[in-house]
Write a protein that holds these residues in place. Structure first.
Motif, PDB file in Angstrom:
ATOM      1  N   PHE A  28       2.187  -5.870 -11.134  1.00 18.12           N
ATOM      2  CA  PHE A  28       0.726  -5.455 -10.952  1.00 18.12           C
ATOM      3  C   PHE A  28       0.850  -4.171  -9.717  1.00 18.12           C
ATOM      4  O   PHE A  28       1.641  -4.208  -9.116  1.00 18.12           O
ATOM      5  CB  PHE A  28      -0.168  -6.474 -10.133  1.00 18.12           C
ATOM      6  N   SER A  29       0.575  -3.043 -10.347  1.00 18.22           N
ATOM      7  CA  SER A  29       0.356  -2.102  -9.694  1.00 18.22           C
ATOM      8  C   SER A  29      -1.357  -1.327  -9.186  1.00 18.22           C
ATOM      9  O   SER A  29      -2.674  -2.516  -9.952  1.00 18.22           O
ATOM     10  CB  SER A  29       0.848  -0.655 -10.054  1.00 18.22           C
ATOM     11  N   TYR A  30      -1.622  -0.774  -8.285  1.00 16.89           N
ATOM     12  CA  TYR A  30      -3.015  -0.387  -7.535  1.00 16.89           C
ATOM     13  C   TYR A  30      -2.685   0.653  -7.046  1.00 16.89           C
ATOM     14  O   TYR A  30      -1.967   1.072  -6.611  1.00 16.89           O
ATOM     15  CB  TYR A  30      -3.901  -1.307  -7.003  1.00 16.89           C
ATOM     16  N   SER A  31      -3.966   1.438  -6.632  1.00 13.18           N
ATOM     17  CA  SER A  31      -4.066   3.029  -6.422  1.00 13.18           C
ATOM     18  C   SER A  31      -3.589   2.818  -4.987  1.00 13.18           C
ATOM     19  O   SER A  31      -4.762   1.716  -4.223  1.00 13.18           O
ATOM     20  CB  SER A  31      -5.163   3.528  -7.072  1.00 13.18           C
ATOM     21  N   PRO A  32      -3.089   3.600  -4.587  1.00  4.05           N
ATOM     22  CA  PRO A  32      -3.251   4.030  -2.679  1.00  4.05           C
ATOM     23  C   PRO A  32      -5.111   4.168  -2.244  1.00  4.05           C
ATOM     24  O   PRO A  32      -5.188   4.302  -1.339  1.00  4.05           O
ATOM     25  CB  PRO A  32      -2.346   5.089  -2.348  1.00  4.05           C
ATOM     26  N   ILE A  86       0.772  -1.453   0.080  1.00  5.77           N
ATOM     27  CA  ILE A  86      -0.148  -0.332   0.106  1.00  5.77           C
ATOM     28  C   ILE A  86       0.917   1.678   0.064  1.00  5.77           C
ATOM     29  O   ILE A  86       1.649   1.334   0.319  1.00  5.77           O
ATOM     30  CB  ILE A  86      -0.762  -0.207   1.333  1.00  5.77           C
ATOM     31  N   ILE A  87       0.322   2.205  -0.607  1.00  6.67           N
ATOM     32  CA  ILE A  87       0.775   3.941  -0.577  1.00  6.67           C
ATOM     33  C   ILE A  87       2.495   3.080  -0.626  1.00  6.67           C
ATOM     34  O   ILE A  87       4.011   3.692  -0.955  1.00  6.67           O
ATOM     35  CB  ILE A  87       1.467   3.954   0.803  1.00  6.67           C
ATOM     36  N   ASP A  88       2.414   2.426  -1.730  1.00  5.45           N
ATOM     37  CA  ASP A  88       4.296   1.861  -2.776  1.00  5.45           C
ATOM     38  C   ASP A  88       3.534   2.349  -4.503  1.00  5.45           C
ATOM     39  O   ASP A  88       2.724   2.216  -4.880  1.00  5.45           O
ATOM     40  CB  ASP A  88       4.686   0.521  -2.127  1.00  5.45           C
ATOM     41  N   ASN A  89       4.974   1.457  -5.036  1.00  4.67           N
ATOM     42  CA  ASN A  89       4.943   1.715  -7.128  1.00  4.67           C
ATOM     43  C   ASN A  89       6.311   0.291  -6.762  1.00  4.67           C
ATOM     44  O   ASN A  89       6.595  -0.210  -6.032  1.00  4.67           O
ATOM     45  CB  ASN A  89       4.467   2.739  -7.122  1.00  4.67           C
ATOM     46  N   HIS A  90       5.675   0.525  -8.660  1.00  2.00           N
ATOM     47  CA  HIS A  90       6.758  -0.830  -8.831  1.00  2.00           C
ATOM     48  C   HIS A  90       8.465  -0.562  -8.400  1.00  2.00           C
ATOM     49  O   HIS A  90       9.089  -2.002  -8.373  1.00  2.00           O
ATOM     50  CB  HIS A  90       6.483  -1.501  -9.881  1.00  2.00           C
ATOM     51  N   PRO A 149      -8.404   4.668  10.235  1.00  2.00           N
ATOM     52  CA  PRO A 149      -9.709   4.607  10.054  1.00  2.00           C
ATOM     53  C   PRO A 149      -9.462   4.416   8.700  1.00  2.00           C
ATOM     54  O   PRO A 149     -10.908   3.697   8.331  1.00  2.00           O
ATOM     55  CB  PRO A 149     -10.599   5.265  10.853  1.00  2.00           C
ATOM     56  N   TRP A 150      -8.436   4.276   8.091  1.00  2.00           N
ATOM     57  CA  TRP A 150      -8.899   3.828   6.377  1.00  2.00           C
ATOM     58  C   TRP A 150      -9.544   2.251   5.966  1.00  2.00           C
ATOM     59  O   TRP A 150      -9.292   1.170   6.700  1.00  2.00           O
ATOM     60  CB  TRP A 150      -7.249   3.890   5.601  1.00  2.00           C
ATOM     61  N   PRO A 151     -10.803   2.366   5.145  1.00  2.00           N
ATOM     62  CA  PRO A 151     -11.450   1.160   4.627  1.00  2.00           C
ATOM     63  C   PRO A 151      -9.877   0.125   4.709  1.00  2.00           C
ATOM     64  O   PRO A 151     -10.380  -0.771   5.056  1.00  2.00           O
ATOM     65  CB  PRO A 151     -12.263   1.512   4.206  1.00  2.00           C
ATOM     66  N   LEU A 152      -8.881   0.430   3.622  1.00  2.00           N
ATOM     67  CA  LEU A 152      -8.066  -0.626   3.509  1.00  2.00           C
ATOM     68  C   LEU A 152      -7.189  -1.211   4.471  1.00  2.00           C
ATOM     69  O   LEU A 152      -7.508  -2.399   5.238  1.00  2.00           O
ATOM     70  CB  LEU A 152      -7.001  -0.361   2.563  1.00  2.00           C
ATOM     71  N   VAL A 153      -6.745  -0.618   5.807  1.00  2.00           N
ATOM     72  CA  VAL A 153      -5.906  -0.696   6.767  1.00  2.00           C
ATOM     73  C   VAL A 153      -7.016  -1.011   7.386  1.00  2.00           C
ATOM     74  O   VAL A 153      -6.434  -2.548   8.088  1.00  2.00           O
ATOM     75  CB  VAL A 153      -5.542   0.977   6.993  1.00  2.00           C
ATOM     76  N   LYS A 154      -8.647  -1.112   7.985  1.00  2.00           N
ATOM     77  CA  LYS A 154      -9.089  -1.798   8.777  1.00  2.00           C
ATOM     78  C   LYS A 154      -9.534  -3.264   8.435  1.00  2.00           C
ATOM     79  O   LYS A 154      -9.581  -4.279   9.157  1.00  2.00           O
ATOM     80  CB  LYS A 154     -10.641  -1.711   8.988  1.00  2.00           C
TER      81      LYS A 154
END
Length: 286
Positions: free
Chosen positions: A115-119, A90-94, A192-197
């Motif tokens: 494989f990349s995805y947005s933070p 998370i919050i990173d890139n290739h 409280p971020w949804p992904l972190v939860k």
């Protein structure tokens, strides 16, 4: 006291518990290395924002290969040609895989993808579905029936969900994870971020991953560090599931961010993926 306050208090207690043993020379040395890699990675990070490293597939030929590359191609063409997918955290890139990718190429692997995805991603499950679509496209383009996935931090959890819950074990031969919160992390209660939860120990996602997975064929290898600052406690980066074929390898004195850059970790991964036939044969006679 509210549930949120209870959660924060529990997270702080866990962090303080880890901090009490974080003053040994080995841990301090690991922290210094982590800072060094952090500075390097911050300098490289913008390169991952302006463009993706995408895919790299080389034609299987001996021309121009180093002795190490030639050796892998001659001794095990299947291992050399099996695609490898790298998934960042998370919050990173290739760019976190810059060193590992270079070493994989030097070892003779000819098909490396990212494989990349947005933070801003909100859900592990939907991201795992997209990973599955990308893996299908890679297999179709390469003609390979299987692929390896190497995931750092959350990238490893996305890969595991795809394998364990979406039928990805038909495609993924080996899934390597680095500092992945397989059992959740207490530190996630601080945000409280949804992904972190979803990476909290008591989340619905963790409960789902704990459900039976009979017949799962993928081999898992989980690297975990004894000084990981984000996985609290650090043992939660191990895979504990009766239906999964998993090896948990402890790395000493290496921080969370440093895992994909650590020379010994990279060496172990390249050697592991270069000897598929030997390992499969050993597993078949065990």
């Amino acid at each position: 006291m509210s549930a949120w306050q209870d959660g924060v208090r529990g997270a702080l207690d866990g962090l303080l518990y880890g901090a009490r043993s974080a003053v040994s020379p080995r841990v301090l040395q690991g922290a210094a290395v982590e800072i060094g890699w952090l500075i390097t990675h911050l300098a490289m990070y913008p390169l991952g924002l302006v463009g993706s490293s995408g895919s790299r597939t080389e034609r299987l030929t001996l021309t121009g290969l180093t002795p190490a590359q030639r050796s892998l191609l001659v001794s095990d063409v299947r291992a050399a040609g099996t695609p490898i997918l790298l998934a960042h955290g998370i919050i990173d890139n290739h760019t976190i895989f810059a060193l590992m990718r270079r070493q994989l190429v030097r070892r003779g692997f000819s098909s490396i993808h990212t494989f990349s995805y947005s933070p801003l991603t909100l859900d592990v499950r939907r991201t795992a579905e997209r990973m599955g679509e990308e893996i299908e496209a890679i297999c179709e383009a390469s003609g390979s029936d299987q692929i390896h996935v190497i995931g750092h931090s959350l990238g490893g959890l996305i890969a595991r969900y795809y394998v364990q819950r979406l039928g990805g074990d038909q495609r993924v031969h080996t899934c390597v994870t680095l500092g992945t919160p397989h059992q959740g992390t207490v530190a996630a209660r601080l945000l409280p971020w949804p992904l972190v939860k979803q990476v909290r120990p008591d989340s619905d996602l963790m409960a789902e991953l704990a459900e039976p997975a009979p017949g799962c064929r993928t081999r898992f290898v989980a690297f975990y560090s004894d000084v990981d600052q984000l996985i609290v406690p650090q043992r939660r980066a191990r895979i504990r599931h009766t239906d999964l074929v998993a090896s948990n390898l402890r790395v000493r004195g290496v921080g969370h961010l440093s895992l994909p850059f650590h020379g010994e970790v990279v060496h172990q991964i390249t050697e592991m993926l270069a000897h598929l036939d030997e390992q499969d044969a050993a597993a078949g006679t065990a």
